[in-house]
Design a protein around this motif. Structure first.
Motif, short mmCIF file in Angstrom:
data_model
loop_
_atom_site.label_atom_id
_atom_site.label_comp_id
_atom_site.label_asym_id
_atom_site.label_seq_id
_atom_site.Cartn_x
_atom_site.Cartn_y
_atom_site.Cartn_z
N ALA A 26 20.53 12.00 -30.70
CA ALA A 26 21.63 12.90 -31.04
C ALA A 26 21.13 14.23 -31.60
O ALA A 26 21.82 15.25 -31.52
CB ALA A 26 22.57 12.23 -32.04
N ASP A 27 19.92 14.22 -32.15
CA ASP A 27 19.34 15.45 -32.71
C ASP A 27 18.73 16.35 -31.65
O ASP A 27 18.42 17.51 -31.90
CB ASP A 27 18.25 15.11 -33.73
N ILE A 28 18.51 15.78 -30.46
CA ILE A 28 17.82 16.53 -29.41
C ILE A 28 18.84 17.24 -28.54
O ILE A 28 19.42 16.66 -27.63
CB ILE A 28 16.92 15.59 -28.59
N VAL A 29 19.08 18.48 -28.89
CA VAL A 29 20.01 19.34 -28.17
C VAL A 29 19.21 20.56 -27.71
O VAL A 29 18.16 20.87 -28.30
CB VAL A 29 21.21 19.75 -29.05
N PRO A 30 19.68 21.27 -26.68
CA PRO A 30 18.88 22.39 -26.15
C PRO A 30 18.46 23.41 -27.20
O PRO A 30 17.34 23.92 -27.16
CB PRO A 30 19.82 23.02 -25.11
N GLU A 31 19.33 23.69 -28.17
CA GLU A 31 18.99 24.73 -29.15
C GLU A 31 18.17 24.20 -30.33
O GLU A 31 17.80 24.97 -31.21
CB GLU A 31 20.26 25.42 -29.65
N ALA A 32 17.86 22.91 -30.36
CA ALA A 32 17.06 22.36 -31.46
C ALA A 32 15.66 22.96 -31.45
O ALA A 32 14.98 22.98 -30.42
CB ALA A 32 16.98 20.84 -31.35
N HIS A 33 15.24 23.45 -32.60
CA HIS A 33 13.91 24.04 -32.76
C HIS A 33 12.90 22.91 -32.97
O HIS A 33 13.11 22.05 -33.83
CB HIS A 33 13.92 25.00 -33.96
N LEU A 34 11.85 22.92 -32.18
CA LEU A 34 10.88 21.81 -32.22
C LEU A 34 10.25 21.63 -33.59
O LEU A 34 10.05 20.50 -34.03
CB LEU A 34 9.76 22.06 -31.19
N THR A 36 11.17 23.23 -36.76
CA THR A 36 12.00 23.18 -37.96
C THR A 36 13.07 22.10 -37.87
O THR A 36 13.29 21.37 -38.83
CB THR A 36 12.65 24.54 -38.26
N ASP A 37 13.74 21.97 -36.72
CA ASP A 37 14.81 20.98 -36.60
C ASP A 37 14.30 19.57 -36.34
O ASP A 37 14.84 18.59 -36.84
CB ASP A 37 15.79 21.37 -35.48
N LEU A 38 13.25 19.47 -35.52
CA LEU A 38 12.76 18.14 -35.13
C LEU A 38 11.48 17.74 -35.85
O LEU A 38 10.95 16.66 -35.62
CB LEU A 38 12.54 18.11 -33.60
N VAL A 71 13.95 22.99 -27.67
CA VAL A 71 14.01 21.99 -26.60
C VAL A 71 14.30 22.69 -25.27
O VAL A 71 13.69 22.38 -24.24
CB VAL A 71 15.08 20.92 -26.93
N ASP A 72 15.21 23.66 -25.29
CA ASP A 72 15.55 24.38 -24.07
C ASP A 72 14.35 25.14 -23.51
O ASP A 72 14.17 25.21 -22.29
CB ASP A 72 16.73 25.33 -24.32
N ASP A 73 13.50 25.67 -24.38
CA ASP A 73 12.27 26.34 -23.92
C ASP A 73 11.37 25.35 -23.17
O ASP A 73 10.77 25.70 -22.15
CB ASP A 73 11.47 26.91 -25.11
#
Length: 85
Positions: A26-34, A36-38, A71-73
């Protein structure tokens, strides 16, 4: 893996992140920053690149991943590689 949609690439990347780093899907969305967010670090990024090379059969140049932040990158970079046939 030819003629792969970005959705399919996203699913592969998401599966890899869940499998390799035990992240919540659920945390893995296109805009998630590898980073800082993940909470990935540079070693994790290398592991991800190696995994994606194995999945795609493509050689990923480190320079191609040097600008990857979200993630989108990652999805875009892999999709571009898959187009290069």
């Amino acid at each position: 893996m030819t003629d792969v949609s970005k959705d399919q690439v996203f699913d592969q990347v998401k599966d890899a992140l869940v499998e390799l780093f035990e992240l919540d899907s659920a945390d893995i969305v296109p805009e998630a920053h590898l980073y800082t967010d993940l909470d990935l670090d540079s070693i994790d990024a290398v592991d991800l690149v190696v995994h994606l090379q194995n999945v795609t059969g493509k050689k990923i140049q480190p320079a191609e991943f040097s600008t990857v932040r979200t993630v989108d990158d990652v999805v875009n970079a892999v999709a571009e590689l898959l187009k290069e046939d």
